[in-house]
Motif scaffolding. Sequence first.
Motif, PDB file in Angstrom:
ATOM      1  N   ALA A  10     -16.399  12.419 -52.247  1.00 11.91           N
ATOM      2  CA  ALA A  10     -17.365  13.483 -51.948  1.00 11.91           C
ATOM      3  C   ALA A  10     -17.609  14.353 -53.179  1.00 11.91           C
ATOM      4  CB  ALA A  10     -16.873  14.324 -50.782  1.00 11.91           C
ATOM      5  N   ASN A  11     -16.543  14.683 -53.897  1.00 11.46           N
ATOM      6  CA  ASN A  11     -16.683  15.494 -55.109  1.00 11.46           C
ATOM      7  C   ASN A  11     -17.469  14.763 -56.184  1.00 11.46           C
ATOM      8  OD1 ASN A  11     -15.230  17.610 -53.987  1.00 11.46           O
ATOM      9  ND2 ASN A  11     -13.285  16.930 -54.847  1.00 11.46           N
ATOM     10  N   LYS A  12     -17.208  13.465 -56.358  1.00 14.41           N
ATOM     11  CA  LYS A  12     -17.905  12.691 -57.383  1.00 14.41           C
ATOM     12  C   LYS A  12     -19.377  12.491 -57.012  1.00 14.41           C
ATOM     13  CE  LYS A  12     -16.541  11.074 -60.931  1.00 14.41           C
ATOM     14  NZ  LYS A  12     -16.616  11.698 -62.270  1.00 14.41           N
ATOM     15  N   ILE A  13     -19.671  12.283 -55.736  1.00 16.02           N
ATOM     16  CA  ILE A  13     -21.062  12.169 -55.285  1.00 16.02           C
ATOM     17  C   ILE A  13     -21.807  13.460 -55.584  1.00 16.02           C
ATOM     18  CG2 ILE A  13     -22.562  12.004 -53.252  1.00 16.02           C
ATOM     19  CD1 ILE A  13     -20.405  10.035 -52.091  1.00 16.02           C
ATOM     20  N   ALA A  14     -21.203  14.587 -55.216  1.00 11.50           N
ATOM     21  CA  ALA A  14     -21.832  15.894 -55.463  1.00 11.50           C
ATOM     22  C   ALA A  14     -22.065  16.115 -56.956  1.00 11.50           C
ATOM     23  CB  ALA A  14     -20.968  16.997 -54.875  1.00 11.50           C
ATOM     24  N   GLU A  15     -21.113  15.706 -57.768  1.00  9.31           N
ATOM     25  CA  GLU A  15     -21.243  15.839 -59.218  1.00  9.31           C
ATOM     26  C   GLU A  15     -22.408  14.997 -59.744  1.00  9.31           C
ATOM     27  OE1 GLU A  15     -18.696  13.950 -62.812  1.00  9.31           O
ATOM     28  OE2 GLU A  15     -17.537  15.227 -61.459  1.00  9.31           O
ATOM     29  N   LYS A  16     -22.541  13.781 -59.242  1.00  9.95           N
ATOM     30  CA  LYS A  16     -23.585  12.877 -59.723  1.00  9.95           C
ATOM     31  C   LYS A  16     -24.992  13.304 -59.297  1.00  9.95           C
ATOM     32  CE  LYS A  16     -21.143   8.616 -60.594  1.00  9.95           C
ATOM     33  NZ  LYS A  16     -21.662   8.420 -61.936  1.00  9.95           N
ATOM     34  N   ILE A  17     -25.130  13.802 -58.069  1.00 11.96           N
ATOM     35  CA  ILE A  17     -26.481  14.136 -57.608  1.00 11.96           C
ATOM     36  C   ILE A  17     -26.884  15.566 -57.950  1.00 11.96           C
ATOM     37  CG2 ILE A  17     -26.499  12.389 -55.812  1.00 11.96           C
ATOM     38  CD1 ILE A  17     -25.967  14.562 -53.757  1.00 11.96           C
ATOM     39  N   GLY A  18     -25.903  16.430 -58.191  1.00 19.68           N
ATOM     40  CA  GLY A  18     -26.215  17.805 -58.569  1.00 19.68           C
ATOM     41  C   GLY A  18     -27.117  18.475 -57.544  1.00 19.68           C
ATOM     42  N   GLU A  19     -28.220  19.030 -58.007  1.00 15.38           N
ATOM     43  CA  GLU A  19     -29.146  19.764 -57.146  1.00 15.38           C
ATOM     44  C   GLU A  19     -30.304  18.902 -56.634  1.00 15.38           C
ATOM     45  OE1 GLU A  19     -28.633  22.940 -56.117  1.00 15.38           O
ATOM     46  OE2 GLU A  19     -26.715  22.750 -57.161  1.00 15.38           O
ATOM     47  N   GLN A  20     -30.286  17.613 -56.938  1.00 13.14           N
ATOM     48  CA  GLN A  20     -31.371  16.734 -56.501  1.00 13.14           C
ATOM     49  C   GLN A  20     -31.402  16.635 -54.979  1.00 13.14           C
ATOM     50  OE1 GLN A  20     -31.858  12.983 -58.906  1.00 13.14           O
ATOM     51  NE2 GLN A  20     -29.777  13.549 -59.515  1.00 13.14           N
ATOM     52  N   SER A  21     -32.593  16.537 -54.437  1.00 12.25           N
ATOM     53  CA  SER A  21     -32.695  16.307 -52.999  1.00 12.25           C
ATOM     54  C   SER A  21     -32.925  14.817 -52.773  1.00 12.25           C
ATOM     55  CB  SER A  21     -33.836  17.128 -52.392  1.00 12.25           C
ATOM     56  OG  SER A  21     -35.058  16.755 -52.979  1.00 12.25           O
ATOM     57  N   GLY A  22     -32.358  14.325 -51.697  1.00  9.01           N
ATOM     58  CA  GLY A  22     -32.495  12.917 -51.389  1.00  9.01           C
ATOM     59  C   GLY A  22     -31.481  12.485 -50.353  1.00  9.01           C
ATOM     60  N   TYR A  23     -31.288  11.187 -50.255  1.00  4.26           N
ATOM     61  CA  TYR A  23     -30.467  10.595 -49.207  1.00  4.26           C
ATOM     62  C   TYR A  23     -29.496   9.587 -49.816  1.00  4.26           C
ATOM     63  CZ  TYR A  23     -34.416  12.437 -46.631  1.00  4.26           C
ATOM     64  OH  TYR A  23     -35.394  13.262 -46.137  1.00  4.26           O
ATOM     65  N   LEU A  24     -28.301   9.551 -49.273  1.00  3.46           N
ATOM     66  CA  LEU A  24     -27.304   8.591 -49.705  1.00  3.46           C
ATOM     67  C   LEU A  24     -27.434   7.340 -48.838  1.00  3.46           C
ATOM     68  CD1 LEU A  24     -25.003   8.287 -51.743  1.00  3.46           C
ATOM     69  CD2 LEU A  24     -23.449   9.101 -49.959  1.00  3.46           C
ATOM     70  N   LYS A  25     -27.525   6.196 -49.493  1.00  2.70           N
ATOM     71  CA  LYS A  25     -27.729   4.942 -48.782  1.00  2.70           C
ATOM     72  C   LYS A  25     -26.656   3.943 -49.213  1.00  2.70           C
ATOM     73  CE  LYS A  25     -31.504   1.788 -47.711  1.00  2.70           C
ATOM     74  NZ  LYS A  25     -32.948   1.591 -47.802  1.00  2.70           N
TER      75      LYS A  25
END
Length: 110
Positions: A10-25
């Motif tokens: 969860a921490n690494k996902i948040a780090e990678k996407i930052g403030e971008q909006s979108g969906y995890l697939k």
Amino acid sequence: MEITITAAAANKIAEKIGEQSGYLKLKYDTEGCGCAVDGVAALWFVSEVEDTDIAIDTNNRTIYLEKSKMVFFDEKMTIDFSTSLNRFQLKSPQQILNGQLSFIIKENKD
């Protein structure tokens, strides 16, 4: 289907996407694999989901899967992040589905 996301993932996902909006697939990616049943699991961060995607609520965020590809996944899965490998991993109680799960941020089609 049940998917758990570990704190490390969860921490690494948040780090990678930052403030971008979108969906995890969670994608069963068959591109370059020869045929539709040969593929590899990957995490994609996309700007839009498809009409055929199914939403799976997790302990962290909603993950989308293509309905037609759900057969390639196990009923209970965990998305983890290995700091020693610096890679995401997809596991189930029965097996490691992908020990080096790619994380790809897909660009908008516009």
